[in-house]
Motif scaffolding. Structure first.
Motif, PDB file in Angstrom:
ATOM      1  N   ALA A  18     -10.293  21.051   9.001  1.00 44.87           N
ATOM      2  CA  ALA A  18     -11.213  19.831   9.458  1.00 44.87           C
ATOM      3  C   ALA A  18     -12.368  20.663   9.480  1.00 44.87           C
ATOM      4  O   ALA A  18     -13.397  20.130   9.294  1.00 44.87           O
ATOM      5  CB  ALA A  18     -11.058  19.350  10.574  1.00 44.87           C
ATOM      6  N   LYS A  19     -12.513  21.607   9.459  1.00 44.45           N
ATOM      7  CA  LYS A  19     -14.064  22.559   9.586  1.00 44.45           C
ATOM      8  C   LYS A  19     -14.608  22.409   8.205  1.00 44.45           C
ATOM      9  O   LYS A  19     -15.740  22.195   7.964  1.00 44.45           O
ATOM     10  CB  LYS A  19     -14.189  23.769  10.779  1.00 44.45           C
ATOM     11  CG  LYS A  19     -13.625  23.423  12.036  1.00 44.45           C
ATOM     12  CD  LYS A  19     -14.875  22.614  12.707  1.00 44.45           C
ATOM     13  CE  LYS A  19     -14.869  22.299  13.931  1.00 44.45           C
ATOM     14  NZ  LYS A  19     -15.477  21.835  14.504  1.00 44.45           N
ATOM     15  N   GLU A  25     -12.229  14.404  10.588  1.00 46.06           N
ATOM     16  CA  GLU A  25     -12.591  15.424  11.728  1.00 46.06           C
ATOM     17  C   GLU A  25     -11.731  15.209  12.868  1.00 46.06           C
ATOM     18  O   GLU A  25     -11.007  14.957  12.570  1.00 46.06           O
ATOM     19  CB  GLU A  25     -14.059  13.732  12.526  1.00 46.06           C
ATOM     20  CG  GLU A  25     -15.561  13.254  11.971  1.00 46.06           C
ATOM     21  CD  GLU A  25     -16.157  14.167  12.486  1.00 46.06           C
ATOM     22  OE1 GLU A  25     -16.377  14.503  13.456  1.00 46.06           O
ATOM     23  OE2 GLU A  25     -17.310  14.700  11.196  1.00 46.06           O
ATOM     24  N   ASP A  27     -11.579  16.560  17.301  1.00 42.19           N
ATOM     25  CA  ASP A  27     -11.866  16.678  18.532  1.00 42.19           C
ATOM     26  C   ASP A  27     -11.738  18.043  19.017  1.00 42.19           C
ATOM     27  O   ASP A  27     -12.371  18.430  20.206  1.00 42.19           O
ATOM     28  CB  ASP A  27     -11.720  15.714  19.649  1.00 42.19           C
ATOM     29  CG  ASP A  27     -12.033  14.228  19.512  1.00 42.19           C
ATOM     30  OD1 ASP A  27     -12.992  14.292  18.912  1.00 42.19           O
ATOM     31  OD2 ASP A  27     -11.471  13.383  20.051  1.00 42.19           O
ATOM     32  N   SER A  85      -9.147  12.322  12.577  1.00 43.11           N
ATOM     33  CA  SER A  85      -9.773  11.649  11.722  1.00 43.11           C
ATOM     34  C   SER A  85     -10.440  11.474  10.614  1.00 43.11           C
ATOM     35  O   SER A  85     -11.085  12.386  10.504  1.00 43.11           O
ATOM     36  CB  SER A  85     -10.409  10.450  11.788  1.00 43.11           C
ATOM     37  OG  SER A  85     -12.027  11.022  12.222  1.00 43.11           O
ATOM     38  N   THR A  86      -9.390  11.025   9.320  1.00 41.43           N
ATOM     39  CA  THR A  86      -9.826  10.839   8.125  1.00 41.43           C
ATOM     40  C   THR A  86     -11.010   9.847   7.182  1.00 41.43           C
ATOM     41  O   THR A  86     -10.859   8.639   7.990  1.00 41.43           O
ATOM     42  CB  THR A  86      -9.228  11.255   7.350  1.00 41.43           C
ATOM     43  OG1 THR A  86      -8.238  10.323   6.972  1.00 41.43           O
ATOM     44  CG2 THR A  86      -7.904  12.816   7.451  1.00 41.43           C
ATOM     45  N   SER A  87     -11.898   9.794   6.482  1.00 41.04           N
ATOM     46  CA  SER A  87     -13.104   8.609   6.335  1.00 41.04           C
ATOM     47  C   SER A  87     -12.225   7.703   4.921  1.00 41.04           C
ATOM     48  O   SER A  87     -12.943   7.321   5.030  1.00 41.04           O
ATOM     49  CB  SER A  87     -14.001   9.259   5.840  1.00 41.04           C
ATOM     50  OG  SER A  87     -13.877  10.420   4.302  1.00 41.04           O
TER      51      SER A  87
END
Length: 115
Positions: A18-19, A25, A27, A85-87
């Motif tokens: 995710a980074k 994203e 949390d 979440s993914t875009s």
């Protein structure tokens, strides 16, 4: 004990992925750990059934369908969780590749000794 270690490393792989991947994203590490657990459960249940049903196509495409099923399981977990979440499909696909590479690196470092 090995299962717990695998889950923790998968959580770390999702967190690092995710980074690294734009459009993904998370949390925090706890959300990444929960996402990793849900992705593993989705792959083990729904993904397994889909892989059995699509075996002939998967065989002909040399595993591409299996990869697409893994990406769809990531997108399913994205819909289930609020802290992950993914875009879109492309971000989920890149995340799947990055997580696979990170898990392979962890596997090479840890070695493959059997319990």
């Amino acid at each position: 004990m090995r299962l717990i270690l695998e889950i923790l490393l998968m959580g770390l792989a999702v967190f690092l992925g995710a980074k690294l991947v734009p459009g993904v994203e998370v949390d925090g590490y706890t959300s990444a750990l929960i996402a990793a657990l849900l992705i593993a459960l989705a792959n083990a249940t729904i993904g397994f059934i889909l892989r059995i049903l699509t075996f002939p196509i998967n065989f002909l495409t040399l595993g591409l369908v299996s990869f697409i099923i893994s990406v769809l399981m990531i997108m399913l977990v994205d819909r289930m969780m609020s802290g992950f979440s993914t875009s879109g499909f492309l971000a989920a696909a890149i995340l799947a590749i990055v997580v696979a590479i990170i898990k392979a690196i962890f596997g090479a470092i840890a070695g493959s000794d059997k319990d």
